[in-house]
Design a protein around this motif. Structure first.
Motif, short mmCIF file in Angstrom:
data_model
loop_
_atom_site.label_atom_id
_atom_site.label_comp_id
_atom_site.label_asym_id
_atom_site.label_seq_id
_atom_site.Cartn_x
_atom_site.Cartn_y
_atom_site.Cartn_z
N TYR A 15 47.93 40.86 45.13
CA TYR A 15 47.92 41.74 44.00
C TYR A 15 47.30 41.19 42.69
N PHE A 16 47.02 40.00 42.57
CA PHE A 16 46.21 39.56 41.42
C PHE A 16 44.60 39.98 41.74
N ILE A 17 44.29 40.02 42.71
CA ILE A 17 42.95 40.47 43.29
C ILE A 17 42.82 42.12 42.99
N ARG A 18 43.65 42.53 43.32
CA ARG A 18 43.74 44.20 43.23
C ARG A 18 43.72 44.45 41.55
N MET A 19 44.70 43.83 40.88
CA MET A 19 44.47 43.92 39.65
C MET A 19 43.19 43.67 38.74
N TRP A 20 42.62 42.45 39.28
CA TRP A 20 41.35 42.01 38.70
C TRP A 20 40.26 42.87 39.09
N SER A 21 40.24 43.36 40.30
CA SER A 21 38.98 44.19 40.82
C SER A 21 39.09 45.74 40.15
N GLY A 22 40.25 46.14 39.70
CA GLY A 22 40.09 47.66 39.16
C GLY A 22 40.76 48.38 40.11
#
Length: 168
Positions: A78-85
């Motif tokens: 979920y952090f990667i999804r939030m960070w990647s846009g």
């Protein structure tokens, strides 16, 4: 004032009987054997400690991989999804899994390093080689040839009796 050839060791050795010298040599050999055993035990303890640290690192690697994967995977995905846009959630979970595998691999590498150090120590082998060297030196030592004169009640010596039997 003093005779340089008459050291304390020579004076003590001259006053000691053969039995005392043998007893002293036996006691020193016993002490040497006990010291060799103590050295082997100390080296084994060191190697066991290194192997224990390596085993603990392997255990930690397994625990990280098994118990933290679900929670870390969800949080990281979920952090990667939030960070990647807005990447697809499947790719985010795959990256999260890869990060956990990398952490477990590093812990396993630490374990391998400590196990190799434990194998490289070769503590008991050094002690065994030292004991073999001592035995070889003692085995090559030749006593000073002396004629042993043991008297029996009849006044004949052992060498006389042996020569009597040889001549018969």
């Amino acid at each position: 004032m003093s005779d340089p050839g008459n050291t304390t060791a020579n004076a003590v050795g001259a006053d000691r009987s053969l039995g005392q010298l043998v007893a002293s040599a036996t006691a020193e050999m016993s002490a040497l054997v006990h010291d060799e055993i103590a050295l082997a035990k100390a080296q084994l303890r060191q190697d066991a400690k290194k192997a224990g640290v390596g085993g603990a690192a392997f255990t930690a690697a397994g625990a990280v991989l098994i118990f933290s994967l679900p929670m870390l995977s969800f949080a990281l995905a979920y952090f990667i999804r939030m960070w990647s846009g807005g990447w697809d959630l499947a790719y985010c979970f795959l990256l999260s899994f890869a990060a956990n595998v990398i952490v477990a691999g590093l812990l396993a590498l630490i374990g391998v390093i400590f196990v190799k150090k434990a194998k490289k120590g070769k503590g008991p082998q050094k002690t065994v080689a030292s004991a073999k060297e001592t035995a070889a030196v003692l085995g090559n030592a030749k006593p000073h040839p002396r004629r042993v004169e043991l008297t029996k009640g009849s006044g004949s010596t052992v060498s006389d009796r042996v020569s009597d039997k040889v001549s018969v």
